[in-house]
Design a protein around this motif. Structure first.
Motif, PDB file in Angstrom:
ATOM      1  N   LYS A  67       0.811  -1.288   0.046  1.00 60.00           N
ATOM      2  CA  LYS A  67       0.017   0.049  -0.011  1.00 60.00           C
ATOM      3  C   LYS A  67       0.810   0.978  -0.078  1.00 60.00           C
ATOM      4  O   LYS A  67       0.252   2.378   0.049  1.00 60.00           O
ATOM      5  N   ASN A  68       2.180   1.237   0.024  1.00 62.27           N
ATOM      6  CA  ASN A  68       2.989   2.279  -0.008  1.00 62.27           C
ATOM      7  C   ASN A  68       4.142   1.909  -0.768  1.00 62.27           C
ATOM      8  O   ASN A  68       4.817   0.811  -0.925  1.00 62.27           O
ATOM      9  N   ALA A 115      -1.485  11.310  -7.609  1.00 66.79           N
ATOM     10  CA  ALA A 115      -0.787  11.312  -6.381  1.00 66.79           C
ATOM     11  C   ALA A 115      -0.902  12.837  -6.246  1.00 66.79           C
ATOM     12  O   ALA A 115      -0.167  13.523  -6.747  1.00 66.79           O
ATOM     13  N   TYR A 162       3.031  11.198  -0.349  1.00 63.42           N
ATOM     14  CA  TYR A 162       1.967  11.797  -1.208  1.00 63.42           C
ATOM     15  C   TYR A 162       0.775  10.850  -1.291  1.00 63.42           C
ATOM     16  O   TYR A 162       1.179   9.468  -1.345  1.00 63.42           O
ATOM     17  N   THR A 163      -0.451  11.224  -1.038  1.00 59.65           N
ATOM     18  CA  THR A 163      -1.369  10.307  -0.911  1.00 59.65           C
ATOM     19  C   THR A 163      -1.858   9.975  -2.560  1.00 59.65           C
ATOM     20  O   THR A 163      -2.234  10.935  -3.107  1.00 59.65           O
ATOM     21  N   LEU A 176      -4.943   8.802  -4.764  1.00 61.38           N
ATOM     22  CA  LEU A 176      -6.642   8.576  -4.413  1.00 61.38           C
ATOM     23  C   LEU A 176      -6.911   8.487  -5.866  1.00 61.38           C
ATOM     24  O   LEU A 176      -6.550   8.940  -6.833  1.00 61.38           O
ATOM     25  N   TYR A 208      -7.152   4.257  -1.876  1.00 61.94           N
ATOM     26  CA  TYR A 208      -6.205   5.059  -1.539  1.00 61.94           C
ATOM     27  C   TYR A 208      -4.743   4.116  -1.446  1.00 61.94           C
ATOM     28  O   TYR A 208      -5.025   2.939  -1.160  1.00 61.94           O
ATOM     29  N   THR A 213      -0.112   5.139  -0.846  1.00 59.73           N
ATOM     30  CA  THR A 213       0.763   6.354  -0.618  1.00 59.73           C
ATOM     31  C   THR A 213       2.139   6.037  -1.289  1.00 59.73           C
ATOM     32  O   THR A 213       2.521   4.911  -1.696  1.00 59.73           O
ATOM     33  N   GLU A 236       5.980   7.323  -1.668  1.00 55.40           N
ATOM     34  CA  GLU A 236       6.851   7.991  -0.618  1.00 55.40           C
ATOM     35  C   GLU A 236       8.018   8.287  -1.492  1.00 55.40           C
ATOM     36  O   GLU A 236       8.772   7.278  -2.150  1.00 55.40           O
TER      37      GLU A 236
END
Ligand code: CUA
Length: 167
Positions: free
Chosen positions: A92-93, A117, A144-145, A147, A160, A162, A164
């Motif tokens: 998820k990241n 992003a 940064y998210t 979505l 969503y 993230t 990085e």
């Protein structure tokens, strides 16, 4: 019929402009092969794995050279599939070193989704049947998210992840 002198001038100017723009368009589209950024590549939404980029082992972050990455994502209601980590959990990241050149490739299995992003220039509409791609250099560190900015149903707000960018 008698045309006024100025009428003739403006008529010629109009026709010349039309021809000029058509030639410019033709030059761009056919000679240079310019297409819009995304939606150039098609894909079967029922078999996204048929495209090597979207096979499970190629999802998420792929390092292709020093400072060059490809990130493959399959969107579906209501999830972004970035593949699995070494423990088998969904990623998820995404962590990318600052200054990297990154190509994002996103497709969807079902309905129209967004891939944004927030705070970067990565912002795409993802439509079933197409691969949306965007290449950029990430040079601002931060988290940064990512979505979905296209309403896709009840779980829309749960889409969503993230991104990085680290020093
Ligand atoms: Cu996916 Cu909104």
């Amino acid at each position: 019929m008698q045309l006024h002198k100025y009428e003739k001038i403006w008529l010629s100017f109009g026709i010349a402009s039309l021809v000029f723009f058509l030639l410019l368009l033709g030059y761009g589209a056919f000679y240079k092969g310019t297409h819009p950024q995304s939606h150039a590549e098609t894909i079967d939404p029922n078999h996204v794995e048929a495209n090597v980029s979207f096979q499970p082992e190629h999802l998420g972050l792929n390092k292709i050279a020093e400072n060059r990455y490809v990130v493959n994502i399959v969107a579906s209601t209501f999830n972004y599939d970035f593949g699995k980590d070494e423990n088998g959990n969904p990623v998820k990241n995404i962590r990318i070193p600052k200054g990297s050149n990154v190509l994002f490739q996103v497709t969807t299995k079902d309905v129209v989704h967004g891939f944004n992003a927030a705070g970067t220039n990565v912002n795409m509409i993802v439509e079933p049947g197409y691969v949306s791609s965007y290449e950029t250099v990430l040079d601002k560190p931060g988290v940064y998210t990512i979505l979905c900015n296209e309403y896709c149903g009840l779980g829309h707000h749960m889409m969503y992840a993230t991104l990085e960018v680290y020093e």
